[in-house]
Design an enzyme around this catalytic site. Structure first.
Site, PDB file in Angstrom:
ATOM      1  N   ILE A  35      -6.586 -31.901 -59.901  1.00 55.02           N
ATOM      2  CA  ILE A  35      -5.051 -32.136 -60.445  1.00 55.02           C
ATOM      3  C   ILE A  35      -5.549 -32.409 -61.952  1.00 55.02           C
ATOM      4  O   ILE A  35      -4.702 -33.006 -62.849  1.00 55.02           O
ATOM      5  CB  ILE A  35      -4.538 -33.231 -59.952  1.00 55.02           C
ATOM      6  CG1 ILE A  35      -3.068 -33.272 -60.366  1.00 55.02           C
ATOM      7  CG2 ILE A  35      -5.242 -34.660 -60.241  1.00 55.02           C
ATOM      8  CD1 ILE A  35      -2.142 -34.476 -59.574  1.00 55.02           C
ATOM      9  N   TRP A  36      -6.415 -31.666 -62.887  1.00 54.35           N
ATOM     10  CA  TRP A  36      -6.927 -31.759 -63.707  1.00 54.35           C
ATOM     11  C   TRP A  36      -7.054 -32.862 -64.523  1.00 54.35           C
ATOM     12  O   TRP A  36      -6.861 -33.056 -65.863  1.00 54.35           O
ATOM     13  CB  TRP A  36      -6.025 -30.825 -64.598  1.00 54.35           C
ATOM     14  CG  TRP A  36      -5.887 -29.576 -63.945  1.00 54.35           C
ATOM     15  CD1 TRP A  36      -6.426 -28.121 -63.927  1.00 54.35           C
ATOM     16  CD2 TRP A  36      -4.281 -29.156 -63.192  1.00 54.35           C
ATOM     17  NE1 TRP A  36      -5.749 -27.298 -63.215  1.00 54.35           N
ATOM     18  CE2 TRP A  36      -4.631 -27.789 -62.837  1.00 54.35           C
ATOM     19  CE3 TRP A  36      -3.056 -29.633 -62.960  1.00 54.35           C
ATOM     20  CZ2 TRP A  36      -3.588 -27.064 -62.219  1.00 54.35           C
ATOM     21  CZ3 TRP A  36      -2.283 -29.119 -62.159  1.00 54.35           C
ATOM     22  CH2 TRP A  36      -2.557 -27.852 -61.939  1.00 54.35           C
ATOM     23  N   HIS A  37      -7.611 -34.048 -63.674  1.00 49.75           N
ATOM     24  CA  HIS A  37      -7.724 -35.383 -64.500  1.00 49.75           C
ATOM     25  C   HIS A  37      -9.474 -35.551 -64.450  1.00 49.75           C
ATOM     26  O   HIS A  37     -10.006 -36.643 -64.315  1.00 49.75           O
ATOM     27  CB  HIS A  37      -7.091 -36.361 -63.499  1.00 49.75           C
ATOM     28  CG  HIS A  37      -5.830 -36.236 -63.533  1.00 49.75           C
ATOM     29  ND1 HIS A  37      -5.007 -37.022 -62.832  1.00 49.75           N
ATOM     30  CD2 HIS A  37      -4.871 -35.694 -64.288  1.00 49.75           C
ATOM     31  CE1 HIS A  37      -3.669 -36.845 -62.631  1.00 49.75           C
ATOM     32  NE2 HIS A  37      -3.510 -35.673 -63.776  1.00 49.75           N
ATOM     33  N   TYR A  38     -10.364 -34.518 -64.847  1.00 47.23           N
ATOM     34  CA  TYR A  38     -11.598 -34.862 -64.871  1.00 47.23           C
ATOM     35  C   TYR A  38     -11.846 -35.608 -66.104  1.00 47.23           C
ATOM     36  O   TYR A  38     -11.266 -35.708 -67.150  1.00 47.23           O
ATOM     37  CB  TYR A  38     -12.480 -33.498 -65.062  1.00 47.23           C
ATOM     38  CG  TYR A  38     -11.717 -32.566 -65.966  1.00 47.23           C
ATOM     39  CD1 TYR A  38     -12.165 -32.468 -67.270  1.00 47.23           C
ATOM     40  CD2 TYR A  38     -10.874 -31.582 -65.228  1.00 47.23           C
ATOM     41  CE1 TYR A  38     -11.593 -31.646 -68.099  1.00 47.23           C
ATOM     42  CE2 TYR A  38     -10.488 -30.403 -66.497  1.00 47.23           C
ATOM     43  CZ  TYR A  38     -10.636 -30.683 -67.713  1.00 47.23           C
ATOM     44  OH  TYR A  38     -10.303 -29.543 -68.626  1.00 47.23           O
ATOM     45  N   HIS A  39     -12.995 -36.402 -65.992  1.00 51.84           N
ATOM     46  CA  HIS A  39     -13.256 -37.471 -67.198  1.00 51.84           C
ATOM     47  C   HIS A  39     -15.034 -37.942 -66.988  1.00 51.84           C
ATOM     48  O   HIS A  39     -15.381 -37.400 -66.122  1.00 51.84           O
ATOM     49  CB  HIS A  39     -12.248 -38.726 -66.811  1.00 51.84           C
ATOM     50  CG  HIS A  39     -12.536 -39.321 -65.553  1.00 51.84           C
ATOM     51  ND1 HIS A  39     -11.704 -38.743 -64.425  1.00 51.84           N
ATOM     52  CD2 HIS A  39     -13.190 -40.386 -64.793  1.00 51.84           C
ATOM     53  CE1 HIS A  39     -11.808 -39.417 -63.171  1.00 51.84           C
ATOM     54  NE2 HIS A  39     -12.792 -40.424 -63.753  1.00 51.84           N
TER      55      HIS A  39
END
Length: 578
Positions: free
Chosen positions: A510-514
Site C-alpha cells: 500500500i506504498w507505506h514503506y519506511h
C-alpha cells in the site's frame, strides 16, 4: 537575514487564505521553479534540501522565509499532468513505464512490486489520497511537541485536506464495519481513533488532487529556488582537520547530464537536509560514504563514517484485499472510510471502475490493477513481467460486469517485521536492493488473519447486503471457481486456501514503506545524522512504525514541524516570541 514580525506571522502561524489561490488546472504559477539545466555550475545557499517530496516541500516553504533555500527534485512538476491531478485517472501515473514518468517501479527481494515517486510533491502526487493524522501516543512516543504538531497539521490542512463526499458503497462499508463491532463511530475526523471513521482526502469536491507541492504556496519566492530534473549524486563532506565530518555541498546532474555543485554558505547554522524518502535517503547516505564500511568499499565508495545501521529497519505495511463483485453498479471511490481495530489491523475500501475521461471505461481495478503491479493472482516471487502481461490480457478479456464491485482491504499497523536496503550500484537513479520480510513476525500474520475475519463480517452484514451476491461467501471468494464473476486470487490444487496462506500469497504493497534512517539509530531526536555535522534526514525513512493508518499527513506535518524547529534553533525562542 533578519526575522521581521510580518515573516514570523506568516511562517509560524500559517494564517493564509489558500483555497482559491490554486484555481487553475495547471496549478500555481511558481516563479521560483526552474529546470536543473538553468543552474550555474556553482551556487551557494543557507539550506540545501535534497528531495522535493512530501516532506521536502513543506520544509522548503517554511525555511524560505529566513534564509536562502535550494530544493533539488529529480523529477518533474505535477502541474498540468491530468494523470496526477485527476482522481478519475488514478493509477495511470503508477502504470506509466516511461523513464521520465512520475513513478519509478521497484520490486523488493520479497517479490512484491512497489513504486517510488519521481515528481515534485512526491508520493502525495501518486497515492490514493487518504489523509489522517498520527495517533496521540505515536506523537508522544516520537518525543514531538504536541502543540507544534497540531499547529503544523493545521498548516498543512488549510491547503491540501478535504472532507470526502460519501456515496452508497463507501457508506455501506462504514455501516458494515459498525455492524462488525469496529466501534465507536467517530464520524468525520482527521484524528486516529479506535473505531470506524470517515477520514480526510487530498482530492477536492471536483476530484482534483492537492499535493505537497501546493504547500509551496506558503513560500517566500525570493528565498527559494526549486530545480527540477536535478538528481543529486552525492553529499560532500569536509574532513581534514575536523573532529567530525561536516556536510558542506552536494553534487547534482541536470537532464542534459551536466554536473553542478551547490555549497552551503559559511555559517554554523547552515545545513543540508535530506528528504529523499525511505528508498532515496539511505541510498544517498551510502553513496555519500555514510553506511556499513565493508558494503561501501565493495562498491568502491570511500567511507566517510562507518555506520552499519543505515539501510536497516526497512518496513512496508502489507496489504491484502478481497474483491467483492456487486449485483448493482457502484461509485468510483478511493479510500474514504477506515476501521481502526484494537488488535492492530486497519480496514479500508475502494470501488468502481476508473473512468478514462474519453467516454469509456478502463477496466483497471483502480489501485488493485496489475498494470500498476498490484497482482495477487500469483504469489509474490512469481509476479514476473510475463505474469503481469498475462494478467492484464485476462483482465481486458473479461466481461464488464466482472468489474462491478469493489475491494475491501486490510493492512496491519507497524509492521513488526523489518528488512534492509543495500546498494545495487553507484547510480543514484537506479533502485537499490530492498527486502521488507513481509509477515516474518507471527504477530503481523495474525493481524492479517484477524483483519480478514472482520472483512468477512462486513461482507455478510445487513448494511452491505445490496452490494454482494449471497452465494459468494468469503471462503468462496478466496477459493473462487471459474463460475464466479471474477477470479483474482492464487489457487492451490485441490486445497482450500487458509487465511494464513491467503495473506502470504496475495500480499501487496500500500506504498507505506519506511525506515532505513531511523531515530536513535541513524539520526538523533532532532533528525541530525549521528556522527557528522550540518546534515539531517527529514522524511519517512526516520520512522520506526508507519504513523496513523496512512502516513502522508504526518510526513507533510514533519516537514513543516522541523522547518519551524530549525528556525527556532537558529534565531532563539525569545526572538520568535517578539
Amino acid at each position: 537575514m533578519g526575522f521581521c514580525m510580518k515573516e514570523l506571522c506568516f511562517a509560524f502561524l500559517g494564517i493564509v487564505l489558500f483555497h482559491g489561490l490554486c484555481s487553475s488546472e495547471e496549478g500555481p504559477n511558481y516563479s521560483f521553479i526552474r529546470q536543473g539545466t538553468s543552474a550555474p555550475a556553482v551556487s551557494y545557499y543557507d539550506y540545501i534540501i535534497i528531495g522535493g517530496g512530501t516532506a521536502g516541500c513543506p520544509l522548503a516553504a517554511t525555511l524560505s522565509h529566513n534564509g536562502t533555500v535550494l530544493l533539488l527534485e529529480r523529477g518533474s512538476s505535477p502541474y498540468g499532468n491530468p494523470n496526477i491531478t485527476s482522481l478519475s485517472a488514478f493509477g495511470r501515473a503508477l502504470s506509466d513505464p516511461d523513464p521520465s514518468s512520475p513513478s519509478q517501479r521497484f520490486i523488493s527481494e520479497d517479490g512484491v512490486i512497489n513504486a517510488r515517486a519521481r515528481v515534485l510533491g512526491g508520493g502525495s502526487c501518486l497515492n490514493a489520497g487518504f489523509y489522517t493524522r498520527a495517533a496521540a501516543d505515536y506523537v508522544r512516543d516520537a518525543g514531538w511537541d504536541g502543540a507544534l504538531v497540531n499547529e503544523s497539521y493545521g498548516w498543512v490542512e488549510k491547503v491540501v485536506a478535504f472532507e470526502p463526499m460519501m456515496k452508497q458503497w463507501q457508506s455501506a462499508v462504514r455501516d458494515g464495519l459498525l455492524e462488525a463491532g469496529v466501534s465507536p463511530y467517530n464520524g468525520f475526523t482527521y484524528d486516529h481513533l479506535v473505531g470506524t471513521k470517515i477520514g480526510g482526502t487530498i482530492f477536492d469536491s471536483q476530484g482534483r488532487r492537492h499535493t505537497a507541492a501546493d504547500l509551496l504556496t506558503y513560500a517566500n519566492p525570493t528565498g527559494l529556488t526549486v530545480l527540477l530534473h536535478a538528481s543529486v549524486r552525492k553529499i560532500l563532506f569536509r574532513t581534514k582537520g575536523k573532529a567530525r565530518p561536516r556536510a558542506h555541498a552536494v553534487v547534482f546532474s541536470d537532464a542534459s547530464g551536466n554536473t553542478h555543485r551547490a555549497y552551503l554558505k559559511d555559517g554554523p547554522k547552515n545545513e543540508i537536509l535530506l528528504s529523499s524518502g525511505a528508498i532515496g535517503s539511505p541510498q544517498l547516505l551510502m553513496l555519500s560514504g555514510i553506511g556499513p564500511a565493508d558494503h561501501l568499499m565493495a562498491h568502491n565508495i570511500t567511507p566517510v563514517l562507518d555506520q552499519p545501521l543505515v539501510g536497516q529497519g526497512m518496513s512496508d505495511n502489507p496489504m491484502n484485499a478481497i474483491f467483492v463483485p456487486s449485483p448493482v453498479p457502484v461509485e468510483v471511490s478511493l479510500i474514504q472510510v477506515v476501521g481502526i481495530t484494537p488488535f492492530g489491523s486497519y480496514i479500508e475500501a475502494a470501488s468502481g471502475e476508473n473512468f478514462a475521461g474519453d467516454g469509456g471505461y478502463r477496466h483497471d481495478f483502480g489501485m488493485f490493477s496489475p498494470k500498476i503491479g498490484q497482482l495477487s493472482t500469483v504469489p509474490p516471487k512469481q509476479r514476473t513481467s510475463v505474469a503481469l502481461s498475462r494478467a492484464i490480457s485476462a483482465m481486458e478479456a473479461l466481461d464488464p460486469v466482472a468489474f462491478r464491485g469493489g475491494f475491501i482491504l486490510e493492512k496491519i499497523m507497524g509492521p513488526i517485521s523489518t528488512g534492509h536496503l543495500e546498494l545495487r550500484n553507484k547510480d543514484p537513479n537506479d533502485n537499490p536492493i530492498v527486502t521488507f520480510n513481509y509477515f516474518k513476525h507471527p504477530q503481523d500474520l495474525q493481524r492479517c488473519v484477524d483483519g480478514l475475519k472482520v472483512i468477512e463480517t462486513v461482507i455478510e452484514s445487513k448494511a452491505f447486503s445490496q452490494f454482494r451476491y449471497d452465494s459468494l461467501s468469503l471462503p468462496t471468494l478466496i477459493n473462487m471457481t471459474a463460475n464466479a464473476p471474477v477470479n483474482m486470487l492464487p489457487k492451490h490444487t485441490n486445497v482450500s486456501t487458509s487465511l494464513e496462506q491467503f495473506c502470504k500469497d496475495t500480499v501487496m504493497t500500500i506504498w507505506h514503506y519506511h525506515g532505513g534512517c531511523q531515530v536513535g539509530r541513524v539520526v538523533d531526536s532532532e533528525y541530525r545524522v549521528l556522527g557528522v555535522d550540518a546534515l539531517r534526514v527529514i522524511d519517512g525513512s526516520t520512522f520506526n512504525y508507519s504513523p496513523g493508518t496512512n502516513p502522508q499527513a504526518t510526513v507533510m506535518m514533519l516537514g513543516r514541524y522541523m522547518g519551524v524547529k530549525i528556525l527556532k534553533e537558529r534565531f532563539g525562542t525569545d526572538k520568535l516570541n517578539d
